[in-house]
Design a protein around this motif. Structure first.
Motif, mmCIF file in Angstrom:
data_model
loop_
_atom_site.group_PDB
_atom_site.id
_atom_site.type_symbol
_atom_site.label_atom_id
_atom_site.label_comp_id
_atom_site.label_asym_id
_atom_site.label_seq_id
_atom_site.Cartn_x
_atom_site.Cartn_y
_atom_site.Cartn_z
ATOM 1 N N SER A 68 0.825 -1.203 0.000
ATOM 2 C CA SER A 68 0.000 0.000 0.000
ATOM 3 C C SER A 68 0.862 1.257 0.000
ATOM 4 O O SER A 68 1.920 1.299 0.638
ATOM 5 C CB SER A 68 -0.916 0.012 1.236
ATOM 6 O OG SER A 68 -1.642 1.216 1.301
ATOM 7 N N GLU A 69 0.389 2.271 -0.697
ATOM 8 C CA GLU A 69 1.068 3.560 -0.676
ATOM 9 C C GLU A 69 0.718 4.358 0.578
ATOM 10 O O GLU A 69 1.355 5.375 0.869
ATOM 11 C CB GLU A 69 0.688 4.375 -1.922
ATOM 12 C CG GLU A 69 1.162 3.751 -3.230
ATOM 13 C CD GLU A 69 0.769 4.581 -4.436
ATOM 14 O OE1 GLU A 69 0.060 5.600 -4.241
ATOM 15 O OE2 GLU A 69 1.167 4.225 -5.562
ATOM 16 N N LEU A 70 -0.284 3.910 1.289
ATOM 17 C CA LEU A 70 -0.692 4.592 2.513
ATOM 18 C C LEU A 70 0.168 4.116 3.689
ATOM 19 O O LEU A 70 0.648 2.984 3.691
ATOM 20 C CB LEU A 70 -2.167 4.314 2.798
ATOM 21 C CG LEU A 70 -3.141 4.821 1.736
ATOM 22 C CD1 LEU A 70 -4.534 4.264 1.987
ATOM 23 C CD2 LEU A 70 -3.171 6.348 1.718
ATOM 24 N N MET A 73 -0.612 0.620 6.903
ATOM 25 C CA MET A 73 -1.889 -0.080 6.800
ATOM 26 C C MET A 73 -1.758 -1.476 7.405
ATOM 27 O O MET A 73 -0.668 -2.045 7.460
ATOM 28 C CB MET A 73 -2.323 -0.172 5.337
ATOM 29 C CG MET A 73 -2.646 1.171 4.699
ATOM 30 S SD MET A 73 -4.232 1.848 5.223
ATOM 31 C CE MET A 73 -5.361 0.880 4.212
ATOM 32 N N ARG A 193 1.069 15.767 6.482
ATOM 33 C CA ARG A 193 1.500 15.047 5.287
ATOM 34 C C ARG A 193 1.240 15.900 4.046
ATOM 35 O O ARG A 193 0.130 16.384 3.843
ATOM 36 C CB ARG A 193 0.773 13.699 5.180
ATOM 37 C CG ARG A 193 1.217 12.718 6.238
ATOM 38 C CD ARG A 193 0.425 11.425 6.190
ATOM 39 N NE ARG A 193 0.928 10.473 7.170
ATOM 40 C CZ ARG A 193 0.610 10.489 8.464
ATOM 41 N NH1 ARG A 193 -0.230 11.393 8.922
ATOM 42 N NH2 ARG A 193 1.125 9.611 9.293
ATOM 43 N N LEU A 196 -2.199 16.750 1.194
ATOM 44 C CA LEU A 196 -3.528 16.441 1.697
ATOM 45 C C LEU A 196 -4.354 17.711 1.845
ATOM 46 O O LEU A 196 -3.858 18.749 2.277
ATOM 47 C CB LEU A 196 -3.443 15.731 3.056
ATOM 48 C CG LEU A 196 -2.746 14.374 3.091
ATOM 49 C CD1 LEU A 196 -2.837 13.786 4.499
ATOM 50 C CD2 LEU A 196 -3.352 13.409 2.084
ATOM 51 N N SER A 246 -3.745 8.925 10.170
ATOM 52 C CA SER A 246 -3.243 7.743 9.467
ATOM 53 C C SER A 246 -3.567 6.435 10.191
ATOM 54 O O SER A 246 -2.891 5.434 9.989
ATOM 55 C CB SER A 246 -1.721 7.855 9.276
ATOM 56 O OG SER A 246 -1.057 7.824 10.534
ATOM 57 N N GLY A 270 -7.400 3.744 6.329
ATOM 58 C CA GLY A 270 -6.755 4.756 5.492
ATOM 59 C C GLY A 270 -6.804 6.146 6.093
ATOM 60 O O GLY A 270 -5.922 6.972 5.858
ATOM 61 N N SER A 273 -5.181 10.276 5.613
ATOM 62 C CA SER A 273 -4.107 10.085 4.632
ATOM 63 C C SER A 273 -4.662 9.629 3.298
ATOM 64 O O SER A 273 -4.095 9.924 2.242
ATOM 65 C CB SER A 273 -3.094 9.052 5.142
ATOM 66 O OG SER A 273 -2.400 9.551 6.251
ATOM 67 N N GLU A 274 -5.779 8.922 3.342
ATOM 68 C CA GLU A 274 -6.441 8.466 2.121
ATOM 69 C C GLU A 274 -7.530 9.444 1.689
ATOM 70 O O GLU A 274 -7.535 9.914 0.554
ATOM 71 C CB GLU A 274 -7.045 7.082 2.344
ATOM 72 C CG GLU A 274 -7.705 6.497 1.108
ATOM 73 C CD GLU A 274 -8.196 5.085 1.334
ATOM 74 O OE1 GLU A 274 -8.043 4.264 0.407
ATOM 75 O OE2 GLU A 274 -8.717 4.794 2.438
ATOM 76 N N MET A 277 -6.515 12.791 0.277
ATOM 77 C CA MET A 277 -5.669 12.730 -0.910
ATOM 78 C C MET A 277 -6.480 12.787 -2.204
ATOM 79 O O MET A 277 -5.990 13.238 -3.235
ATOM 80 C CB MET A 277 -4.836 11.441 -0.857
ATOM 81 C CG MET A 277 -3.889 11.225 -2.022
ATOM 82 S SD MET A 277 -2.792 9.804 -1.748
ATOM 83 C CE MET A 277 -3.952 8.466 -1.431
#
Length: 288
Positions: A68-70, A73, A193, A196, A246, A270, A273-274, A277
């Motif tokens: 995952s890019e997050l 996770m 971050r 965001l 996060s 997520g 952070s998700e 985005m």
């Protein structure tokens, strides 16, 4: 909803409880310290400099889903099992997890164990600072580790993805509770971050995680926690979804809800952070 007792090996235990059980053969301890970059602290270096006797270091960023890019996770089951076996943690063990802030990142590991169907895990109330303040010793000696098999049966009801959270926000059938600082929730402060957006999930409400803790880093009693959630406008009759930046401090909310006896809660892994985005996800600003 039945609130937890003062020392509950499935949610929260005191430093005195841990000191009493420190030499139990089936006790396993984790130092799960984790810090934001702007805190200027090195969790692993601090562990090496001194930890609760017998504690292993739980690396939240490494024991995660590397695909995952997050950030951090929840890891695949196989990775979680292999890491636990390598650290000698498995079936039949009572786990206690702590961190160097009081109650901060330890709750995340508590939630992760619950997600993996492991219920005999508790957070050390007040963490390492309280342990030291209460006169208990630390050590630099690494623990002796022997392989132990762990049987994992995941509990998917404990986690929510972005699609499920978006649906819950639209329908209003869940209480979505955000653990971030009020200024971040209202969109008045920049996110730590890069890239965001600022704000919060529409329909969510804010319970700053620090408001659940006493000055010494211990968690407030269940009756006080319930009052805090109610005063924030949280409908405790609805199932809850906890969220944060996060997925770290959201777990503090989850732990508090569990302490209150509320079991129908899940964590949005997520988190902001998700959500923050993606431009196609709606955001809200200001107070609720």
């Amino acid at each position: 909803m039945t609130p937890a007792t003062a020392d509950d090996p499935k949610t929260l235990v005191s430093t005195n409880w841990l000191a009493t059980h420190l030499k139990d053969p089936d006790l396993r301890i984790f130092d799960a310290s984790w810090y934001l970059p702007d805190m200027g602290r090195d969790a692993h270096a601090e562990y090496l400099a001194g930890h609760v006797p017998g504690a292993r270091f739980f690396d939240i960023d490494e024991i995660s889903d590397g695909r995952s890019e997050l950030p951090h996770m929840a890891p695949p089951v196989e990775k979680f099992m292999s890491r636990m076996r390598a650290m000698g943690v498995g079936d039949g063990h009572q786990v206690v997890v702590y961190d160097g802030m009081g109650i901060f990142s330890a709750a995340r590991v508590w939630w992760l164990f619950k997600l993996m169907g492991q219920h005999d895990i508790a957070v050390l109330d007040g963490g390492l600072p309280k342990w030291v303040a209460d006169g208990h010793k630390t050590t630099t000696t690494p623990p002796t580790i022997r392989d132990r098999h762990m049987t994992v049966k995941t509990e998917p009801q404990r986690v929510r993805d972005v699609t499920e959270v978006a649906r819950a926000a639209k329908l209003g059938d869940h209480s979505i509770i955000d653990a971030r600082a009020p200024a971040r929730f209202r969109g008045e402060a920049e996110e730590p971050r890069e890239g965001l957006r600022a704000g919060h999930i529409p329909g969510s409400q804010n319970v700053f995680y620090q408001d659940l803790l006493n000055d010494d880093g211990t968690m407030k009693p269940p009756t006080t926690l319930r009052t805090i959630f109610k005063d924030a406008g949280i409908d405790l009759q609805k199932p809850a979804i906890t969220t944060c930046g996060s997925g770290i401090t959201a777990a503090i909310l989850s732990l508090a809800l569990e302490r209150m006896g509320k079991t129908d809660h899940a964590l949005y892994d997520g988190s902001w952070s998700e959500w923050g985005m993606y431009a196609d996800l709606p955001i809200a600003t200001g107070a609720t």
